[in-house]
Design an enzyme around this catalytic site. Structure first.
Site, short mmCIF file in Angstrom:
data_model
loop_
_atom_site.label_atom_id
_atom_site.label_comp_id
_atom_site.label_asym_id
_atom_site.label_seq_id
_atom_site.Cartn_x
_atom_site.Cartn_y
_atom_site.Cartn_z
N ASP A 17 0.83 -1.21 0.00
CA ASP A 17 0.00 0.00 0.00
C ASP A 17 0.86 1.26 0.00
O ASP A 17 1.95 1.27 0.56
CB ASP A 17 -0.90 -0.02 1.25
CG ASP A 17 -2.10 0.90 1.10
OD1 ASP A 17 -2.29 1.48 0.01
OD2 ASP A 17 -2.86 1.03 2.07
N HIS A 34 2.72 3.35 -9.05
CA HIS A 34 2.59 1.90 -9.28
C HIS A 34 3.84 1.36 -9.99
O HIS A 34 4.28 0.24 -9.70
CB HIS A 34 1.34 1.61 -10.11
CG HIS A 34 0.06 1.91 -9.36
ND1 HIS A 34 -0.15 1.50 -8.07
CD2 HIS A 34 -1.05 2.59 -9.72
CE1 HIS A 34 -1.35 1.91 -7.66
NE2 HIS A 34 -1.91 2.58 -8.65
N LEU A 128 11.67 -20.08 -3.98
CA LEU A 128 10.65 -19.19 -3.39
C LEU A 128 9.35 -19.45 -4.14
O LEU A 128 9.36 -19.47 -5.38
CB LEU A 128 11.06 -17.72 -3.56
CG LEU A 128 10.03 -16.68 -3.12
CD1 LEU A 128 10.00 -16.58 -1.59
CD2 LEU A 128 10.33 -15.31 -3.71
#
Ligand code: FPP
Length: 236
Positions: A17, A34, A128
């Site tokens: 956020d 973004h 991962l």
């Protein structure tokens, strides 16, 4: 590695956020935030591999995000597609396996194609597991699980928490140990609402594009100092 706590969470989930505020504070359009957030994601993925985190789940686009202004939604979709084109080879090189959490319906055919390709190319990697929550909502996920159970003919007495787990988008993935929401906001926002029942939460003030390796390390340190009881009492 120096300063890495002994207990590192197996699964970290992140609500990324603050991109919009990061851009506004620099007099830039929201999409610049973004883009910066996407650049930052690469750093955080690298740090997770370095720290030995096994699962990273990121909240990239929620079922509610479709209601943002149309130019922001279409700009975000262009950014996501470009990120896939640019970053997939590097993710693969790092040994990351890509998984998608959310509904495919509603995503553009070209983006669906990229997601499927990414999953296929990286399916044997195990350094991962990177779960990308995209067109994802926690309530929608539970509704979808119930619908699928009913259409599979599951009977009421067969429904257990473990069976529900198996019907979620996260089937086979352990619950998150640590959920991080950047930018100081303290809300769940429909993210992993079933899976985070016993997670530890941290809410750093840092805006997502500035949340780097050091901030991640601090969040892991905070996690390692917490005492997790899973509803039980402290036996010490
Ligand atoms: C929240 O910031 C962020 C988003 C809705 C988008 C997050 C996406 C990325 C960082 C890119 C990830 C890329 C891929 C390919 C997975 P906000 O706009 O709500 O910020 P604000 O609260 O300051 O307005």
């Amino acid at each position: 590695m120096q300063d890495l706590p002994e207990i590192v969470p197996t699964h970290i989930a992140v609500i990324m956020d603050g991109n919009g505020r990061w851009a506004r504070s620099r007099g830039l359009p929201r999409l610049a935030g973004h883009r910066a957030g996407t650049e930052n994601l690469r750093r955080v993925i690298e740090a997770c591999v370095e720290f030995g985190v096994k699962y990273l789940t990121i909240y990239a686009f929620s079922t509610e995000n479709w209601d943002r202004p149309e130019d922001e939604v279409s700009g975000l979709m262009r950014i996501f597609e470009a990120v896939f084109d640019r970053e997939l080879a590097e993710l693969h090189r790092q040994g990351a396996q890509l998984r998608h959490l959310g509904r495919m319906e509603g995503i553009s055919p070209s983006m669906q194609q990229k997601i499927r390709e990414g999953i296929e190319i990286t399916k044997d990697n195990d350094q991962l597991i990177l779960n990308v929550a995209f067109n994802y909502g926690g309530r929608d996920e539970i509704v979808y699980a119930i619908q699928t159970m009913l259409s599979d003919g599951v009977s009421p007495d067969e429904v257990t928490p473990e069976l529900v787990d198996d019907y979620l988008f996260t089937a086979g993935i352990p619950d998150p140990d640590l959920v991080i929401r950047t930018s100081g906001e303290k809300r769940i926002s429909n993210f992993l609402i079933w899976q985070s029942a016993y997670a530890e939460w941290v809410f750093p003030e840092t805006l997502w594009p500035d949340f780097g390796r050091e901030e991640l390390l601090n969040a892991i340190r905070e996690f390692s100092q917490r005492e997790r009881r899973f509803g039980l009492v402290n036996r010490n």
